[in-house]
Design a protein around this motif. Structure first.
Motif, mmCIF file in Angstrom:
data_model
loop_
_atom_site.group_PDB
_atom_site.id
_atom_site.type_symbol
_atom_site.label_atom_id
_atom_site.label_comp_id
_atom_site.label_asym_id
_atom_site.label_seq_id
_atom_site.Cartn_x
_atom_site.Cartn_y
_atom_site.Cartn_z
ATOM 1 N N VAL A 376 0.847 -1.202 0.000
ATOM 2 C CA VAL A 376 0.000 0.000 0.000
ATOM 3 C C VAL A 376 0.882 1.251 0.000
ATOM 4 C CG1 VAL A 376 -1.631 1.352 1.383
ATOM 5 C CG2 VAL A 376 -2.037 -1.097 1.005
ATOM 6 N N ALA A 379 2.158 1.577 -3.495
ATOM 7 C CA ALA A 379 1.122 2.027 -4.437
ATOM 8 C C ALA A 379 0.874 3.526 -4.300
ATOM 9 C CB ALA A 379 -0.171 1.249 -4.202
ATOM 10 N N ARG A 380 0.821 4.011 -3.064
ATOM 11 C CA ARG A 380 0.513 5.435 -2.868
ATOM 12 C C ARG A 380 1.663 6.332 -3.315
ATOM 13 N NH1 ARG A 380 -3.135 5.121 2.754
ATOM 14 N NH2 ARG A 380 -4.718 3.824 1.757
ATOM 15 N N GLU A 382 4.242 5.159 -5.786
ATOM 16 C CA GLU A 382 4.691 4.867 -7.151
ATOM 17 C C GLU A 382 3.537 4.598 -8.111
ATOM 18 O OE1 GLU A 382 7.758 5.318 -8.007
ATOM 19 O OE2 GLU A 382 8.540 5.617 -5.975
ATOM 20 N N GLY A 383 2.315 4.472 -7.582
ATOM 21 C CA GLY A 383 1.164 4.308 -8.455
ATOM 22 C C GLY A 383 0.800 2.872 -8.748
ATOM 23 N N ILE A 384 1.802 2.023 -8.898
ATOM 24 C CA ILE A 384 1.540 0.625 -9.247
ATOM 25 C C ILE A 384 1.034 -0.134 -8.029
ATOM 26 C CG2 ILE A 384 2.600 -1.550 -9.987
ATOM 27 C CD1 ILE A 384 4.757 0.339 -11.380
ATOM 28 N N VAL A 385 -0.099 -0.818 -8.195
ATOM 29 C CA VAL A 385 -0.586 -1.723 -7.155
ATOM 30 C C VAL A 385 0.071 -3.072 -7.403
ATOM 31 C CG1 VAL A 385 -2.611 -2.876 -6.190
ATOM 32 C CG2 VAL A 385 -2.779 -0.512 -6.978
ATOM 33 N N HIS A 417 1.294 -6.829 -11.704
ATOM 34 C CA HIS A 417 0.410 -5.878 -11.024
ATOM 35 C C HIS A 417 -0.709 -6.631 -10.306
ATOM 36 C CE1 HIS A 417 -3.026 -6.133 -13.762
ATOM 37 N NE2 HIS A 417 -2.264 -5.865 -14.799
ATOM 38 N N GLN A 419 -4.036 -5.609 -10.038
ATOM 39 C CA GLN A 419 -5.365 -5.044 -10.283
ATOM 40 C C GLN A 419 -6.469 -6.107 -10.190
ATOM 41 O OE1 GLN A 419 -5.971 -2.030 -13.131
ATOM 42 N NE2 GLN A 419 -4.370 -0.787 -12.229
ATOM 43 N N LEU A 420 -6.118 -7.365 -10.464
ATOM 44 C CA LEU A 420 -7.131 -8.414 -10.320
ATOM 45 C C LEU A 420 -7.158 -8.972 -8.891
ATOM 46 C CD1 LEU A 420 -6.923 -10.275 -13.747
ATOM 47 C CD2 LEU A 420 -8.250 -8.284 -13.065
ATOM 48 N N LEU A 422 -7.517 -6.779 -6.248
ATOM 49 C CA LEU A 422 -7.952 -5.649 -5.426
ATOM 50 C C LEU A 422 -8.850 -6.050 -4.253
ATOM 51 C CD1 LEU A 422 -8.169 -2.970 -8.201
ATOM 52 C CD2 LEU A 422 -6.880 -2.753 -6.066
ATOM 53 N N TYR A 425 -6.674 -6.359 -1.319
ATOM 54 C CA TYR A 425 -6.303 -5.056 -0.734
ATOM 55 C C TYR A 425 -7.446 -4.513 0.118
ATOM 56 C CZ TYR A 425 -1.886 -4.549 -3.175
ATOM 57 O OH TYR A 425 -0.585 -4.711 -3.590
#
Lengths: 436, 436
Positions: A376, A379-380, A382-385, A417, A419-420, A422, A425
């Motif tokens: 987390v 991600a906050r 560098e942007g990449i989750v 990544h 994104q799938l 989430l 998270y």
């Protein structure tokens, strides 16, 4: 290491995409222990493997050559998404308050969102050369299944994937991805195989397991002369294909003005991601051009290296696969259902296990919540989750970076990544995750 | 166009990331019609916009300068994922059987998976300069909301997002993404605003709409002196920020040995994606350096340009926004719930509408099923699963490419990946989608 390798062949082409994979076996003074036949316990031959794998892959599995050329059709697919970025994570560095320079090698830009496609493309290609018209495989969360489905679409091969029932039902996005590329997905255990029917007869409500899914995929491949089986990690040829990651990273780091890495962190489940990133860095070490340390980061819930034994074991629960000398928690070990599904494997790639024994690689285990906390923060900034798997490497690297008082160069392998992933998270941020 | 622009300033830096955005207004002989005050119907002034937007963004909204420097902090974030790839889709060309050379400009490698972050970063930055501590916005599927949430994390700004209830409940992944970056998401209509409470009192079971969500976000921003409102498309400053896409693409195409594009295809919802890609190509046309045609591709379910009127209209249903001269289906038009949520907007960016009127841009409408058919063919050949929005551009380009008997150079804007839209692909492959 051998004299003939003092000046290795150029392996990064003009375009930046490597022309050869790197096989560390050729650079090691002590050869890794061979795979054994599960029946005779004799070293495995190419003939033993022929019913399961394409001939080109068997050759690579047993090869001792250091530089193995990447076939042009494979390089063409690679060129569609490689070279993948190596970027300096300055914002993350600042958030950690570290003097370290942290570089991230990011495989999430691949079409399927992870490094898995690097081997999937090669495996589909070599199978197409042999006239194979159908491939089978198993998949857990679906990273490997989706990568192979794309690769099969590229080379005109049908694909059947047995996906562990729990994932099939609860995490449908990657199943949809496999289907979008044209592959067929079965919930495992299925009624389509003897192995599946036997399990269903005894435990109709089983959530399934990777071990069962392997048995189903192997059974179908072995019975069909035009079909072969494929595996997404562990074996030498899969590790080989993943070395494109590290070959690029070594060059990219030099281009960024860093002659060498001090430490390389990567997550390790079956081991192909970590080995693919780290072995080209270890080549520099083996040729006395660098002093890079390598850290394999495993989940606390499945600590093959840090808590397993180094011995011969099967790659699957049913004992159908060859015996592999590796760090293992035992073929019947069932890890807790952590979100990093790609790290839930009882064993470790034999080649990676061997380099651990040689003292070239160290291992650490990281708890799931520690991995998400680092992810987390990453991600906050560098942007990449990050994928939950990769998050383990980020957590270990972050802890190390925070401990430094002098600058060091750290490389983190970001295998995909998230994104799938989430919902995982969301669970973490909602405080729903255990200290697993 | 003016003489002083015959030799435009260099806008692509050494690293390939542009140093300036491109404002097409400065190159047009006919100025676009001004935005009007919704009360007085007089041309809008900077003061009129001050309660809503950051001062730097207002300046850009009204600017006639051609090259506007990208501030260093914004360029630093851009450098984390830009330049984005421009790749030749050879496999897709072959599958189409076309003599065309098809190049794809791919924004899906951005940390949030779409082009939206290009403007989100700039908007967060200019708000941080003004000391704004909170931003509000609306989002449908969540592309814009997640991009802005990342940008707010970078610049230390709190974010509240009103997400249309139907999406909030049925497509939670992007909501989780917004939360992972630190933003707060409210289902709209909410009990937090007068506008929301009024709707809920009358229609407690409403699925919500973008129009309601805009009203809620605007209401909260206007009432709080430390807060401002943001919009993810339509306005001139948003279009401006997105020109990094086209600026890179023009240079990348030249680097690939193509002096110019014959046709550029991009999907158009609010218009910032298409304009961001196309305006730098149109600069080449306006300066007589190329003869590129531009095609804006809209969904058949929301055909603002192809079936709307060109007139002054509000940007939202409630009529709170300025009057914009644009192609519009009417402020109360509710499009069918197609999967390309990002294209479900009743109007079109005034600047893009103006270039349509000047004959610089043509428009086409594509049916949803046609878009998915092209997207699946693209995915199986190139690996990338396109966002449903981008799929409209792919479908129109594919149809055109198939019609050619001589080679042409086609550029397709691929605004984002569709990994969070996989259930839509599943519906399409299962034959569940209407001809919408």
């Amino acid at each position: 290491m051998t004299d003939s390798l003092a000046a290795p062949a150029p392996t990064v082409g003009k375009s930046g995409v490597p022309t050869h994979w790197y096989n560390i076996v050729g650079d090691l003074e002590v050869a890794p222990p061979p795979h054994l036949h599960p029946g005779t316990r004799e070293p495995l031959t190419a003939d033993d493997l022929a019913p399961l794998f394409a001939s080109g892959l068997i050759e690579q599995e047993l090869s001792t050559e250091t530089d193995i050329e990447i076939p042009e059709p494979v390089r063409e697919v690679y060129a569609g998404y490689r070279t993948t970025p190596l970027f300096r994570a300055r914002s993350f560095e600042k958030a950690l308050g570290t003097p370290a320079r942290i570089y991230v090698k990011y495989e999430g830009v691949s079409p399927v969102g992870s490094h898995k496609v690097n081997s999937a493309v090669a495996q589909a290609y070599y199978n197409s050369l042999d006239g194979v018209t159908k491939l089978t495989t198993e998949t857990g969360a679906g990273q490997w299944g989706s990568a192979l489905s794309f690769a099969c679409a590229k080379f005109g091969i049908d694909l059947e994937v047995w996906q562990v029932r729990a994932s099939y039902e609860s995490k449908p996005y990657r199943r949809f991805l496999i289907e979008t590329y044209g592959g067929t997905v079965h919930s495992s255990p299925s009624e389509l195989t003897e192995a599946g029917r036997a399990v269903l007869a005894e435990q109709p409500d089983t959530p399934g397991s990777l071990g069962i899914a392997v048995s189903e995929a192997v059974e179908v491949a072995v019975k069909d002369p035009a079909a072969r089986y494929t595996l997404g990690s562990v074996l030498n040829h899969v590790v080989l294909h993943q070395t494109v990651i590290g070959l690029e990273a070594v060059e990219q780091l030099r281009d960024a003005g860093e002659p060498q890495a001090d430490v390389v962190f990567g997550c390790a489940g079956g081991g192909s991601n970590l080995a693919g990133l780290a072995f080209p860095f270890l080549r520099e070490v083996l040729h006395d051009r660098a002093k890079t340390r390598v850290v394999a980061v495993e989940p606390a819930a499945c600590p093959s290296i840090t808590k397993g034994e180094y011995r011969y074991d099967h790659g699957d629960i049913a004992g159908l696969t060859p015996l592999l000398k590796m760090h293992t928690l035992g073929q019947d070990f069932i890890p807790d259902p952590i979100h990093a599904g790609g790290l839930r494997y009882h064993g470790m790639a034999p080649l990676l296990s061997h380099t651990v024994e040689l003292g070239l690689v160290n291992a650490q285990a990281v708890a799931q919540t520690e991995a998400f906390a680092a992810a987390v923060l990453f991600a906050r900034n560098e942007g990449i989750v990050p994928a939950p798997e990769s998050s383990h490497a980020i957590a270990a690297a972050a802890k190390y970076a925070r401990s430094l008082s002098e600058p060091e160069v750290i490389v983190i392998g970001l295998s995909g990544h998230g994104q799938l992933d989430l919902p995982a998270y969301h669970s973490y941020l909602s405080g729903e995750l255990d200290q697993a």
